[in-house]
Structures are given as C-alpha cells and as structure tokens.
Design a protein around this motif. Structure first.
Motif, PDB file in Angstrom:
ATOM      1  N   LYS A  69     -27.631   8.486 -39.169  1.00  0.00           N
ATOM      2  CA  LYS A  69     -27.813   8.401 -40.767  1.00  0.00           C
ATOM      3  C   LYS A  69     -27.873   6.941 -41.070  1.00  0.00           C
ATOM      4  O   LYS A  69     -29.289   6.618 -41.929  1.00  0.00           O
ATOM      5  N   VAL A  70     -27.279   6.209 -40.702  1.00  0.00           N
ATOM      6  CA  VAL A  70     -27.592   4.741 -40.975  1.00  0.00           C
ATOM      7  C   VAL A  70     -28.977   4.110 -40.630  1.00  0.00           C
ATOM      8  O   VAL A  70     -29.695   3.699 -41.404  1.00  0.00           O
ATOM      9  N   VAL A  71     -28.952   4.440 -39.441  1.00  0.00           N
ATOM     10  CA  VAL A  71     -30.530   4.107 -38.594  1.00  0.00           C
ATOM     11  C   VAL A  71     -31.762   4.764 -39.664  1.00  0.00           C
ATOM     12  O   VAL A  71     -32.671   4.023 -39.893  1.00  0.00           O
ATOM     13  N   ASP A  72     -31.613   6.031 -39.996  1.00  0.00           N
ATOM     14  CA  ASP A  72     -32.511   6.705 -40.786  1.00  0.00           C
ATOM     15  C   ASP A  72     -32.798   5.910 -42.229  1.00  0.00           C
ATOM     16  O   ASP A  72     -33.881   5.852 -42.714  1.00  0.00           O
ATOM     17  N   VAL A  73     -31.472   5.672 -42.664  1.00  0.00           N
ATOM     18  CA  VAL A  73     -31.530   5.128 -43.977  1.00  0.00           C
ATOM     19  C   VAL A  73     -32.346   3.539 -43.976  1.00  0.00           C
ATOM     20  O   VAL A  73     -33.313   3.376 -44.860  1.00  0.00           O
ATOM     21  N   VAL A  74     -31.894   2.890 -42.857  1.00  0.00           N
ATOM     22  CA  VAL A  74     -32.655   1.651 -42.796  1.00  0.00           C
ATOM     23  C   VAL A  74     -34.072   1.752 -42.504  1.00  0.00           C
ATOM     24  O   VAL A  74     -34.808   1.288 -43.228  1.00  0.00           O
ATOM     25  N   PHE A  75     -34.607   2.543 -41.674  1.00  0.00           N
ATOM     26  CA  PHE A  75     -36.045   2.772 -41.534  1.00  0.00           C
ATOM     27  C   PHE A  75     -36.793   3.383 -42.895  1.00  0.00           C
ATOM     28  O   PHE A  75     -37.906   2.843 -43.089  1.00  0.00           O
ATOM     29  N   MET A 131     -36.640   2.139 -24.287  1.00  0.00           N
ATOM     30  CA  MET A 131     -35.682   2.581 -25.191  1.00  0.00           C
ATOM     31  C   MET A 131     -36.126   3.316 -26.196  1.00  0.00           C
ATOM     32  O   MET A 131     -36.914   2.829 -27.120  1.00  0.00           O
ATOM     33  N   ASN A 132     -35.710   4.580 -26.447  1.00  0.00           N
ATOM     34  CA  ASN A 132     -36.045   5.484 -27.514  1.00  0.00           C
ATOM     35  C   ASN A 132     -35.018   5.199 -28.782  1.00  0.00           C
ATOM     36  O   ASN A 132     -34.051   4.888 -28.497  1.00  0.00           O
ATOM     37  N   LYS A 133     -35.327   6.164 -29.953  1.00  0.00           N
ATOM     38  CA  LYS A 133     -34.464   5.829 -30.924  1.00  0.00           C
ATOM     39  C   LYS A 133     -33.015   6.590 -30.650  1.00  0.00           C
ATOM     40  O   LYS A 133     -31.946   6.033 -30.560  1.00  0.00           O
ATOM     41  N   SER A 134     -32.993   7.642 -29.785  1.00  0.00           N
ATOM     42  CA  SER A 134     -31.436   8.200 -29.405  1.00  0.00           C
ATOM     43  C   SER A 134     -30.823   7.194 -28.605  1.00  0.00           C
ATOM     44  O   SER A 134     -29.456   7.014 -28.726  1.00  0.00           O
ATOM     45  N   GLU A 135     -31.522   6.658 -27.816  1.00  0.00           N
ATOM     46  CA  GLU A 135     -30.608   5.527 -26.977  1.00  0.00           C
ATOM     47  C   GLU A 135     -30.300   4.223 -27.665  1.00  0.00           C
ATOM     48  O   GLU A 135     -29.028   3.786 -27.586  1.00  0.00           O
ATOM     49  N   PHE A 136     -31.006   3.780 -28.720  1.00  0.00           N
ATOM     50  CA  PHE A 136     -30.626   3.096 -29.454  1.00  0.00           C
ATOM     51  C   PHE A 136     -29.514   3.212 -30.495  1.00  0.00           C
ATOM     52  O   PHE A 136     -28.559   2.409 -30.583  1.00  0.00           O
ATOM     53  N   ILE A 137     -29.455   4.355 -30.872  1.00  0.00           N
ATOM     54  CA  ILE A 137     -28.231   4.978 -31.659  1.00  0.00           C
ATOM     55  C   ILE A 137     -27.053   5.098 -30.808  1.00  0.00           C
ATOM     56  O   ILE A 137     -26.098   4.764 -31.321  1.00  0.00           O
ATOM     57  N   THR A 138     -27.278   5.697 -29.805  1.00  0.00           N
ATOM     58  CA  THR A 138     -26.048   5.485 -28.786  1.00  0.00           C
ATOM     59  C   THR A 138     -25.457   3.896 -28.308  1.00  0.00           C
ATOM     60  O   THR A 138     -24.165   3.992 -28.679  1.00  0.00           O
ATOM     61  N   MET A 139     -26.135   3.293 -28.182  1.00  0.00           N
ATOM     62  CA  MET A 139     -25.926   1.769 -28.033  1.00  0.00           C
ATOM     63  C   MET A 139     -25.342   1.172 -29.296  1.00  0.00           C
ATOM     64  O   MET A 139     -24.320   0.661 -29.118  1.00  0.00           O
ATOM     65  N   LEU A 140     -25.829   1.589 -30.182  1.00  0.00           N
ATOM     66  CA  LEU A 140     -25.287   1.148 -31.896  1.00  0.00           C
ATOM     67  C   LEU A 140     -24.209   1.554 -32.003  1.00  0.00           C
ATOM     68  O   LEU A 140     -23.113   0.805 -32.420  1.00  0.00           O
ATOM     69  N   SER A 141     -23.828   2.826 -31.908  1.00  0.00           N
ATOM     70  CA  SER A 141     -22.618   3.560 -32.061  1.00  0.00           C
ATOM     71  C   SER A 141     -21.554   3.126 -31.406  1.00  0.00           C
ATOM     72  O   SER A 141     -20.276   2.943 -31.627  1.00  0.00           O
ATOM     73  N   LYS A 142     -21.552   2.456 -30.084  1.00  0.00           N
ATOM     74  CA  LYS A 142     -20.797   2.038 -29.252  1.00  0.00           C
ATOM     75  C   LYS A 142     -20.248   0.715 -29.654  1.00  0.00           C
ATOM     76  O   LYS A 142     -19.018   0.365 -29.784  1.00  0.00           O
ATOM     77  N   LYS A 143     -21.181  -0.080 -30.136  1.00  0.00           N
ATOM     78  CA  LYS A 143     -20.970  -1.397 -30.432  1.00  0.00           C
ATOM     79  C   LYS A 143     -20.267  -1.421 -31.777  1.00  0.00           C
ATOM     80  O   LYS A 143     -19.457  -2.339 -31.992  1.00  0.00           O
ATOM     81  N   LEU A 144     -20.522  -0.382 -32.955  1.00  0.00           N
ATOM     82  CA  LEU A 144     -20.046  -0.303 -34.075  1.00  0.00           C
ATOM     83  C   LEU A 144     -18.663   0.566 -34.031  1.00  0.00           C
ATOM     84  O   LEU A 144     -17.724   0.615 -34.926  1.00  0.00           O
ATOM     85  N   GLU A 145     -18.572   1.300 -32.776  1.00  0.00           N
ATOM     86  CA  GLU A 145     -17.211   1.994 -32.608  1.00  0.00           C
ATOM     87  C   GLU A 145     -17.069   2.929 -33.671  1.00  0.00           C
ATOM     88  O   GLU A 145     -16.018   3.143 -34.373  1.00  0.00           O
ATOM     89  N   CYS A 146     -18.360   3.714 -33.916  1.00  0.00           N
ATOM     90  CA  CYS A 146     -18.434   4.978 -34.965  1.00  0.00           C
ATOM     91  C   CYS A 146     -19.147   6.202 -34.216  1.00  0.00           C
ATOM     92  O   CYS A 146     -19.757   5.837 -33.284  1.00  0.00           O
ATOM     93  N   SER A 147     -19.150   7.337 -35.043  1.00  0.00           N
ATOM     94  CA  SER A 147     -19.706   8.480 -34.200  1.00  0.00           C
ATOM     95  C   SER A 147     -21.391   8.210 -34.465  1.00  0.00           C
ATOM     96  O   SER A 147     -21.853   7.367 -35.228  1.00  0.00           O
ATOM     97  N   LYS A 148     -21.813   8.920 -33.464  1.00  0.00           N
ATOM     98  CA  LYS A 148     -23.380   8.948 -33.366  1.00  0.00           C
ATOM     99  C   LYS A 148     -24.043   9.669 -34.671  1.00  0.00           C
ATOM    100  O   LYS A 148     -25.238   9.203 -34.851  1.00  0.00           O
TER     101      LYS A 148
END
Length: 91
Positions: A23-29, A1-18
C-alpha cells in the motif's frame, strides 16, 4: 527485480507486513505520478531528480515509404541520479 520482489525486500527491512508495504509503495508511486503530472520537479537529495521534459512536434521521414510525417509533441519523464546513488552503484 520486479515490484513484488521490491515489496518483499522493503517489508523485510522495515519489519512490517507485505500488505502494508504494498500500500505504501502504491501511494508513493501515485504521489510521484501526480507531482509529475503537474510538471513539478521531484528532488530526493542523494537519490536523484525526476522531472518532465518536452519534445516538440517534428517532421520525420518514414524509412520504408520515404513519406514525411508529423510526430506530435509529447512529454516524458527524465531521471538524473544523485551522488549517493551513483556512489552506491559504483562500489
């Protein structure tokens, strides 16, 4: 899984935009990197621990020429998985 796929999965679980999730993932990293740069230990209970390990300067022999070279000291990131993560992976 790459970063883009991770962001897609996370946005679906959080029900928010990619875009927002990205932005959240970038700030966490960035925050993880900043904390490790200060050599803080990051503990996420159940998930795992990130910490800095140090390798001292050392002498090594080059296989090809047999010459002794000095390898400079360096730092690297060590991750130890937590129990909940181990359990999830082993189910």
């Amino acid at each position: 899984m790459n970063k883009s796929e991770f962001i897609t999965m996370l946005s679906k679980k959080l029900e928010c935009s990619k875009i927002y999730t990205s932005k959240v993932v970038d700030v966490v990293f960035e925050c993880v990197g900043d904390a490790l740069k200060k050599e803080d230990v990051l503990r996420f209970v159940g998930f795992g621990t990130f910490k800095i390990q140090k390798l001292p300067k050392r002498q090594v022999k080059t296989p090809r020429s047999g010459e002794i070279v000095t390898v400079p000291a360096k730092k690297y990131v060590r991750f130890s998985s937590g129990q909940l993560l181990k359990n999830k992976v082993n189910k």
